[in-house]
Design a protein around this motif. Structure first.
Motif, PDB file in Angstrom:
ATOM      1  N   GLU A 113       0.919  -1.435   0.019  1.00  0.00           N
ATOM      2  CA  GLU A 113       0.272   0.051   0.011  1.00  0.00           C
ATOM      3  C   GLU A 113       0.795   1.335  -0.255  1.00  0.00           C
ATOM      4  O   GLU A 113       2.062   1.224   0.583  1.00  0.00           O
ATOM      5  CB  GLU A 113      -0.774   0.030   1.453  1.00  0.00           C
ATOM      6  CG  GLU A 113      -1.608  -1.016   1.035  1.00  0.00           C
ATOM      7  CD  GLU A 113      -3.079  -1.677   0.499  1.00  0.00           C
ATOM      8  OE1 GLU A 113      -3.204  -0.141   0.307  1.00  0.00           O
ATOM      9  OE2 GLU A 113      -3.718  -2.431   0.442  1.00  0.00           O
ATOM     10  N   GLY A 114       0.163   2.190  -0.716  1.00  0.00           N
ATOM     11  CA  GLY A 114       1.137   3.373  -1.061  1.00  0.00           C
ATOM     12  C   GLY A 114       0.836   4.353  -2.003  1.00  0.00           C
ATOM     13  O   GLY A 114       0.445   4.093  -2.003  1.00  0.00           O
ATOM     14  N   GLU A 115       1.868   5.193  -2.348  1.00  0.00           N
ATOM     15  CA  GLU A 115       1.969   5.720  -3.773  1.00  0.00           C
ATOM     16  C   GLU A 115       3.208   5.145  -4.834  1.00  0.00           C
ATOM     17  O   GLU A 115       4.083   5.131  -4.697  1.00  0.00           O
ATOM     18  CB  GLU A 115       1.481   7.198  -3.904  1.00  0.00           C
ATOM     19  CG  GLU A 115       1.856   7.464  -4.875  1.00  0.00           C
ATOM     20  CD  GLU A 115       1.562   8.744  -5.202  1.00  0.00           C
ATOM     21  OE1 GLU A 115       2.053  10.419  -5.368  1.00  0.00           O
ATOM     22  OE2 GLU A 115       1.218   9.634  -4.482  1.00  0.00           O
ATOM     23  N   SER A 124      -0.494   4.289  -8.831  1.00  0.00           N
ATOM     24  CA  SER A 124      -2.175   3.541  -8.263  1.00  0.00           C
ATOM     25  C   SER A 124      -1.716   3.405  -6.319  1.00  0.00           C
ATOM     26  O   SER A 124      -0.288   3.711  -6.630  1.00  0.00           O
ATOM     27  CB  SER A 124      -1.554   1.685  -8.982  1.00  0.00           C
ATOM     28  OG  SER A 124      -2.570   1.213  -8.035  1.00  0.00           O
ATOM     29  N   ASN A 125      -2.571   3.811  -5.728  1.00  0.00           N
ATOM     30  CA  ASN A 125      -2.194   3.336  -4.104  1.00  0.00           C
ATOM     31  C   ASN A 125      -2.085   1.804  -3.839  1.00  0.00           C
ATOM     32  O   ASN A 125      -1.793   2.076  -2.417  1.00  0.00           O
ATOM     33  CB  ASN A 125      -3.385   3.719  -3.611  1.00  0.00           C
ATOM     34  CG  ASN A 125      -4.431   3.775  -4.019  1.00  0.00           C
ATOM     35  OD1 ASN A 125      -4.530   2.447  -4.567  1.00  0.00           O
ATOM     36  ND2 ASN A 125      -5.588   3.321  -2.967  1.00  0.00           N
ATOM     37  N   ARG A 126      -1.848   1.061  -4.736  1.00  0.00           N
ATOM     38  CA  ARG A 126      -1.338  -0.378  -4.310  1.00  0.00           C
ATOM     39  C   ARG A 126      -0.262  -0.906  -5.446  1.00  0.00           C
ATOM     40  O   ARG A 126      -0.236  -0.909  -6.530  1.00  0.00           O
ATOM     41  CB  ARG A 126      -2.628  -1.611  -4.664  1.00  0.00           C
ATOM     42  CG  ARG A 126      -3.629  -1.036  -4.154  1.00  0.00           C
ATOM     43  CD  ARG A 126      -5.154  -2.114  -3.384  1.00  0.00           C
ATOM     44  NE  ARG A 126      -5.788  -1.463  -2.413  1.00  0.00           N
ATOM     45  CZ  ARG A 126      -6.886  -2.783  -2.171  1.00  0.00           C
ATOM     46  NH1 ARG A 126      -7.305  -3.389  -2.918  1.00  0.00           N
ATOM     47  NH2 ARG A 126      -7.577  -2.505  -1.481  1.00  0.00           N
ATOM     48  N   TYR A 127       0.479  -1.923  -4.880  1.00  0.00           N
ATOM     49  CA  TYR A 127       1.110  -1.944  -6.167  1.00  0.00           C
ATOM     50  C   TYR A 127       1.916  -3.688  -5.586  1.00  0.00           C
ATOM     51  O   TYR A 127       1.609  -4.319  -4.269  1.00  0.00           O
ATOM     52  CB  TYR A 127       2.582  -1.772  -5.219  1.00  0.00           C
ATOM     53  CG  TYR A 127       3.941  -1.603  -6.927  1.00  0.00           C
ATOM     54  CD1 TYR A 127       3.739  -1.539  -7.773  1.00  0.00           C
ATOM     55  CD2 TYR A 127       4.968  -2.856  -6.257  1.00  0.00           C
ATOM     56  CE1 TYR A 127       4.819  -1.677  -8.990  1.00  0.00           C
ATOM     57  CE2 TYR A 127       6.209  -2.710  -7.539  1.00  0.00           C
ATOM     58  CZ  TYR A 127       5.475  -2.801  -8.527  1.00  0.00           C
ATOM     59  OH  TYR A 127       6.665  -3.369  -9.520  1.00  0.00           O
TER      60      TYR A 127
END
Length: 181
Positions: free
Chosen positions: A26-28, A37-40
């Motif tokens: 989770e993050g940017e 994306s806010n998820r990777y």
């Protein structure tokens, strides 16, 4: 000293949960496509884990079209999946560079000879299909027959770029499916 072999994950739902637990961040994050994306999905977390990689290969294996002659792994994330899948399906492999090397053999694809052979392009995560389109063109220019690609996670949905290039995408999981695990 070698590690102890763990039990293989045979249930697809369990595999999805394990992949999400190991790989979802989770993050940017800036994606290859340029989107944010806010998820990777950190694919190297499963590609570097022998048990998860084996489970992924076992689940991908039945999805490989029966007329496939060579598994063609795209640099870099598609290569470990290709090796594992080749071991399961007993198919030869080729490792496809983004750009042909400028020295030695100057090849785009290392390993099995691709000319005149039916290849299945192997990728880890597909967001737009852009790299598959580029690599498919390069492989076709060298005489390979490429009509299909396979991936672990499809973030692209129907991937119009792939359809325009005449490539059908086969996926183990959709991003939406993993988002709801």
């Amino acid at each position: 000293m070698t590690g102890a072999k763990k039990e293989c994950i045979v249930d697809r739902a369990t595999l999805a949960k394990k992949l999400v637990a190991a790989c979802r961040l989770e993050g940017e994050f800036l994606l290859r496509s340029g989107a944010v994306s806010n998820r990777y999905f950190d694919k190297y977390s499963f590609e570097s884990d022998a048990d998860l990689l084996e489970a992924v290969a076992l689940h991908l294996a039945p999805l490989v079209p029966s007329d496939t002659e060579i598994l063609a792994g795209l640099e870099m994330g598609g290569i470990p999946i290709t090796v594992a899948l080749g071991l399961v399906n007993r198919l030869p492999t080729a490792f496809v560079r983004k750009v042909a090397k400028q020295y030695g053999t100057a090849r785009l694809a290392e390993g099995a000879d691709i000319a005149g052979r039916r290849l299945l392009v192997v990728e880890d995560i597909v967001t737009t299909g852009g790299q598959i389109v580029l690599s498919t063109k390069d492989l076709r220019d060298r005489g390979a027959i490429v009509e299909q690609a396979i991936c672990v996670v499809n973030r692209a949905g129907e991937a119009p770029a792939l359809a325009d290039a005449g490539v059908t995408l086969i996926s183990l999981f959709s991003a939406d499916e993993l988002d709801h695990v």
